[in-house]
Scaffold this active site. Sequence first.
Site, PDB file in Angstrom:
ATOM      1  N   GLU A 180      -9.208   4.118  -2.078  1.00 59.18           N
ATOM      2  CA  GLU A 180      -7.798   4.015  -3.011  1.00 59.18           C
ATOM      3  C   GLU A 180      -8.325   3.228  -4.050  1.00 59.18           C
ATOM      4  O   GLU A 180      -9.212   2.566  -4.362  1.00 59.18           O
ATOM      5  CB  GLU A 180      -6.981   2.989  -2.296  1.00 59.18           C
ATOM      6  CG  GLU A 180      -6.631   3.333  -0.710  1.00 59.18           C
ATOM      7  CD  GLU A 180      -5.533   2.810  -0.043  1.00 59.18           C
ATOM      8  OE1 GLU A 180      -4.601   2.235  -0.865  1.00 59.18           O
ATOM      9  OE2 GLU A 180      -5.298   3.087   1.126  1.00 59.18           O
TER      10      GLU A 180
ATOM     11  N   GLU B 282     -10.562   4.031   3.646  1.00 59.48           N
ATOM     12  CA  GLU B 282      -9.746   4.662   2.840  1.00 59.48           C
ATOM     13  C   GLU B 282      -9.890   4.532   1.432  1.00 59.48           C
ATOM     14  O   GLU B 282      -9.874   3.162   0.814  1.00 59.48           O
ATOM     15  CB  GLU B 282      -8.252   4.467   3.133  1.00 59.48           C
ATOM     16  CG  GLU B 282      -7.881   4.686   4.574  1.00 59.48           C
ATOM     17  CD  GLU B 282      -6.230   4.467   4.434  1.00 59.48           C
ATOM     18  OE1 GLU B 282      -5.427   3.770   3.891  1.00 59.48           O
ATOM     19  OE2 GLU B 282      -5.778   5.285   5.183  1.00 59.48           O
TER      20      GLU B 282
ATOM     21  N   ARG C 296       1.399  16.734  13.109  1.00 57.89           N
ATOM     22  CA  ARG C 296       2.677  17.485  13.379  1.00 57.89           C
ATOM     23  C   ARG C 296       2.379  18.858  13.126  1.00 57.89           C
ATOM     24  O   ARG C 296       3.480  19.549  13.270  1.00 57.89           O
ATOM     25  CB  ARG C 296       3.786  16.987  12.517  1.00 57.89           C
ATOM     26  CG  ARG C 296       4.188  15.390  13.215  1.00 57.89           C
ATOM     27  CD  ARG C 296       5.295  15.286  11.798  1.00 57.89           C
ATOM     28  NE  ARG C 296       5.099  15.007  10.651  1.00 57.89           N
ATOM     29  CZ  ARG C 296       4.198  13.844  10.224  1.00 57.89           C
ATOM     30  NH1 ARG C 296       4.144  12.623  10.754  1.00 57.89           N
ATOM     31  NH2 ARG C 296       3.897  13.742   8.722  1.00 57.89           N
TER      32      ARG C 296
ATOM     33  N   GLU D 225      -9.909  12.587   7.682  1.00 61.28           N
ATOM     34  CA  GLU D 225      -9.796  13.719   6.825  1.00 61.28           C
ATOM     35  C   GLU D 225     -11.299  14.345   6.764  1.00 61.28           C
ATOM     36  O   GLU D 225     -10.941  15.788   7.056  1.00 61.28           O
ATOM     37  CB  GLU D 225      -9.103  13.814   5.524  1.00 61.28           C
ATOM     38  CG  GLU D 225      -7.596  13.167   5.493  1.00 61.28           C
ATOM     39  CD  GLU D 225      -7.531  12.694   4.379  1.00 61.28           C
ATOM     40  OE1 GLU D 225      -7.757  11.280   3.830  1.00 61.28           O
ATOM     41  OE2 GLU D 225      -6.872  13.203   3.283  1.00 61.28           O
TER      42      GLU D 225
ATOM     43  N   HIS E  23      -3.680  13.845   0.843  1.00 62.23           N
ATOM     44  CA  HIS E  23      -3.886  12.961   1.907  1.00 62.23           C
ATOM     45  C   HIS E  23      -2.807  13.138   3.032  1.00 62.23           C
ATOM     46  O   HIS E  23      -2.805  13.199   4.383  1.00 62.23           O
ATOM     47  CB  HIS E  23      -4.209  11.560   1.700  1.00 62.23           C
ATOM     48  CG  HIS E  23      -4.009  10.476   2.574  1.00 62.23           C
ATOM     49  ND1 HIS E  23      -5.336  10.441   3.366  1.00 62.23           N
ATOM     50  CD2 HIS E  23      -3.223   9.552   3.108  1.00 62.23           C
ATOM     51  CE1 HIS E  23      -4.844   9.204   4.233  1.00 62.23           C
ATOM     52  NE2 HIS E  23      -3.796   8.993   4.036  1.00 62.23           N
TER      53      HIS E  23
ATOM     54  N   THR F  20      -4.638   6.454   0.096  1.00 63.30           N
ATOM     55  CA  THR F  20      -5.889   7.210   0.022  1.00 63.30           C
ATOM     56  C   THR F  20      -5.910   8.263  -0.743  1.00 63.30           C
ATOM     57  O   THR F  20      -5.015   9.046  -0.819  1.00 63.30           O
ATOM     58  CB  THR F  20      -6.202   7.715   1.475  1.00 63.30           C
ATOM     59  OG1 THR F  20      -6.065   6.712   2.341  1.00 63.30           O
ATOM     60  CG2 THR F  20      -7.579   8.487   1.717  1.00 63.30           C
TER      61      THR F  20
ATOM     62  N   THR G  72      -9.169  -5.714   4.039  1.00 64.60           N
ATOM     63  CA  THR G  72      -8.902  -4.783   2.619  1.00 64.60           C
ATOM     64  C   THR G  72     -10.168  -5.179   1.581  1.00 64.60           C
ATOM     65  O   THR G  72      -9.931  -6.237   1.198  1.00 64.60           O
ATOM     66  CB  THR G  72      -7.769  -4.852   2.446  1.00 64.60           C
ATOM     67  OG1 THR G  72      -6.617  -4.392   3.373  1.00 64.60           O
ATOM     68  CG2 THR G  72      -7.382  -3.536   1.176  1.00 64.60           C
TER      69      THR G  72
ATOM     70  N   GLN H 198      -3.805   2.449  15.070  1.00 65.60           N
ATOM     71  CA  GLN H 198      -2.709   2.912  14.429  1.00 65.60           C
ATOM     72  C   GLN H 198      -1.931   4.047  15.069  1.00 65.60           C
ATOM     73  O   GLN H 198      -0.797   3.727  14.978  1.00 65.60           O
ATOM     74  CB  GLN H 198      -3.306   3.547  12.995  1.00 65.60           C
ATOM     75  CG  GLN H 198      -2.341   3.800  12.038  1.00 65.60           C
ATOM     76  CD  GLN H 198      -2.939   4.582  10.808  1.00 65.60           C
ATOM     77  OE1 GLN H 198      -4.104   4.420  10.512  1.00 65.60           O
ATOM     78  NE2 GLN H 198      -2.199   4.953   9.650  1.00 65.60           N
TER      79      GLN H 198
ATOM     80  N   ARG I  66      -8.033   3.900  13.237  1.00 64.38           N
ATOM     81  CA  ARG I  66      -7.180   5.127  13.413  1.00 64.38           C
ATOM     82  C   ARG I  66      -6.483   5.051  14.846  1.00 64.38           C
ATOM     83  O   ARG I  66      -5.386   5.290  15.239  1.00 64.38           O
ATOM     84  CB  ARG I  66      -7.810   6.291  13.501  1.00 64.38           C
ATOM     85  CG  ARG I  66      -8.261   6.558  11.913  1.00 64.38           C
ATOM     86  CD  ARG I  66      -7.326   6.324  10.835  1.00 64.38           C
ATOM     87  NE  ARG I  66      -7.982   6.578   9.684  1.00 64.38           N
ATOM     88  CZ  ARG I  66      -7.022   6.274   8.290  1.00 64.38           C
ATOM     89  NH1 ARG I  66      -5.866   5.689   8.652  1.00 64.38           N
ATOM     90  NH2 ARG I  66      -7.843   6.465   7.301  1.00 64.38           N
TER      91      ARG I  66
ATOM     92  N   LYS J 290      -4.336  -2.173  10.006  1.00 63.20           N
ATOM     93  CA  LYS J 290      -4.846  -2.251   8.706  1.00 63.20           C
ATOM     94  C   LYS J 290      -5.092  -3.720   8.050  1.00 63.20           C
ATOM     95  O   LYS J 290      -5.788  -3.583   7.081  1.00 63.20           O
ATOM     96  CB  LYS J 290      -3.594  -1.587   7.829  1.00 63.20           C
ATOM     97  CG  LYS J 290      -3.268  -0.228   8.091  1.00 63.20           C
ATOM     98  CD  LYS J 290      -4.064   0.733   7.410  1.00 63.20           C
ATOM     99  CE  LYS J 290      -3.459   2.206   7.522  1.00 63.20           C
ATOM    100  NZ  LYS J 290      -4.169   3.024   6.648  1.00 63.20           N
TER     101      LYS J 290
ATOM    102  N   ASP K 276      -9.086   0.472   1.800  1.00 62.45           N
ATOM    103  CA  ASP K 276      -8.306  -0.160   2.937  1.00 62.45           C
ATOM    104  C   ASP K 276      -8.921   0.394   4.479  1.00 62.45           C
ATOM    105  O   ASP K 276      -8.355   1.250   4.957  1.00 62.45           O
ATOM    106  CB  ASP K 276      -6.924   0.595   2.590  1.00 62.45           C
ATOM    107  CG  ASP K 276      -5.747   0.056   3.628  1.00 62.45           C
ATOM    108  OD1 ASP K 276      -5.894  -0.860   4.011  1.00 62.45           O
ATOM    109  OD2 ASP K 276      -4.795   0.807   3.641  1.00 62.45           O
TER     110      ASP K 276
ATOM    111  N   TYR L  51       1.140   5.656  -0.406  1.00 63.11           N
ATOM    112  CA  TYR L  51       0.734   7.017   0.263  1.00 63.11           C
ATOM    113  C   TYR L  51       0.834   8.065  -0.632  1.00 63.11           C
ATOM    114  O   TYR L  51       1.783   8.840  -0.371  1.00 63.11           O
ATOM    115  CB  TYR L  51       1.679   6.772   1.557  1.00 63.11           C
ATOM    116  CG  TYR L  51       1.375   7.651   2.765  1.00 63.11           C
ATOM    117  CD1 TYR L  51      -0.106   7.650   3.115  1.00 63.11           C
ATOM    118  CD2 TYR L  51       2.261   8.638   3.132  1.00 63.11           C
ATOM    119  CE1 TYR L  51      -0.036   8.436   4.051  1.00 63.11           C
ATOM    120  CE2 TYR L  51       1.945   9.649   4.150  1.00 63.11           C
ATOM    121  CZ  TYR L  51       0.623   9.442   4.933  1.00 63.11           C
ATOM    122  OH  TYR L  51       0.241  10.292   5.808  1.00 63.11           O
TER     123      TYR L  51
ATOM    124  N   ASP M 213       0.877  -1.248  -0.028  1.00 56.25           N
ATOM    125  CA  ASP M 213      -0.169   0.018   0.068  1.00 56.25           C
ATOM    126  C   ASP M 213       0.964   1.276   0.003  1.00 56.25           C
ATOM    127  O   ASP M 213       1.760   1.475   0.804  1.00 56.25           O
ATOM    128  CB  ASP M 213      -0.993   0.057   1.309  1.00 56.25           C
ATOM    129  CG  ASP M 213      -2.117   1.037   1.059  1.00 56.25           C
ATOM    130  OD1 ASP M 213      -2.457   1.304   0.039  1.00 56.25           O
ATOM    131  OD2 ASP M 213      -2.816   1.362   2.084  1.00 56.25           O
TER     132      ASP M 213
HETATM  133 MN    MN Z   1      -4.053   2.610   2.805  1.00 58.74          MN
END
Ligand code: MN
Length: 423
Positions: free
Chosen positions: A205, A203, A146, A368, A137, A354, A261, A244, A241, A257, A237, A132, A130
């Site tokens: 995708e 997610e 952050r 999001e 995203h 995503t 899927t 995670q 959270r 994850k 996916d 990113y 997978d």
């Molecule tokens: Mn993913």
Amino acid sequence: MELTTFLEIAPESDFSIHNLPYGVFKPRIGGAPRVGVAIGADALDLSVLHEAGFFNQTVFASHNVFNNSSLNAFIRLGRDAWRETRTIVQKLLSDDVADLRDNAILRDAALIPQSRIEMLLPVEIGDYTDFYSSYHHAHNVGTMLRGAENALMPNWKHLPVAYHGRASSVVVSGTNFSRPRGQIQPSDANEPIFSPTRSLDFELEMGFFIGAENALGEPIPIERADEFMFGMVLVNDWSARDIQAWEYQPLGPFLAKNFCTSISPWVVTFDALEPFKKPLPAQDPKPLAYLARENDWAYDIELEVSLQSATMDAPHVITRSNFQNLYWSMNQQLAHHTVNGCNVRVGDLLASGTISGAEKFSRGSMLELTWRGKEPLQLPNGETRRFLDDGDVVTMRAWGAKDGVRVGFGEVRGKALSAQSLS
Ligand code: MN
């Protein structure tokens, strides 16, 4: 010349004669799994066509690869065989060829309404990776974790970030799953607890299947990367959270994850997607040479996610995005994946990550859309959502449409059930 079929196909159907995606199905009344092609509201049984001799001029004349519970044997035949098959099927379905059109017995045997079949996982997936690859995203998630100044990690614009996923829990659309349990660290507690996830997410995708193999130790050059790809599907996916957030450092996602899927059942080929090719936007900074391909491309594929809770009587669209929202191309993903000598095998699934766009209404996850739960989603029946509830059905759709030609992916759908009690 305009390509038309003798079959009646609704103009809004994803499965026009220009599409012809491959899938594996079995009739609901019973019978072995076999390979078919979606056309309008029907599935065309290729194993029947093979038996009837329509593939007698091919290299696989003596071997009915469509009598199979996965596409792998067919994929292994290589790109010439995929193209030959597409040409033969397109001809058989076209208005001006009589073989199928005027043969009622053959039509009865080979054309089955999709309502009378069960779709199976189309490919035996050896490995699942997978990526990113959507800037928005990565930027959204990074901002939440952050702050906006440090949203992107320093590597992000230099390489397509990815992790190795889990192939055993990839399931076909329509498969429901139980809300996963795991360790979570609530913000108001000193110690982690064991609990069903409180922040179940989807997610949005897309993914592609590997169609040809490189030898271990031999990278796939980016100029040839597309020759190693078979076709694409929608991917959901599913993610937890809170699990995670607690587990991901330092090695990345794991149990958050790999519990499920979901993929769409019909694999759309790159030949079918050709009309929707778009140039990949310029990248800044310029990637290293092994990631640079002249005239690299993306596809103009519309994406849509809807949610239907247990008390809603219709699905409600909660986001719309586009495959062009990806920063990194599939060619770059595959070149990067193998640049160290890693080998890919027929049937491996490489997913995009995503796919979020710049607008709020184009974000590809609940994380999001609700900004980590701070801005709950309003549903038309008055319910609100921070993340997914038990009984919520998430459905994703994807399609290209241009000059009256529509090539779609159908849907990938799944329902979150309540966490199973542990005995
Ligand atoms: Mn993913």
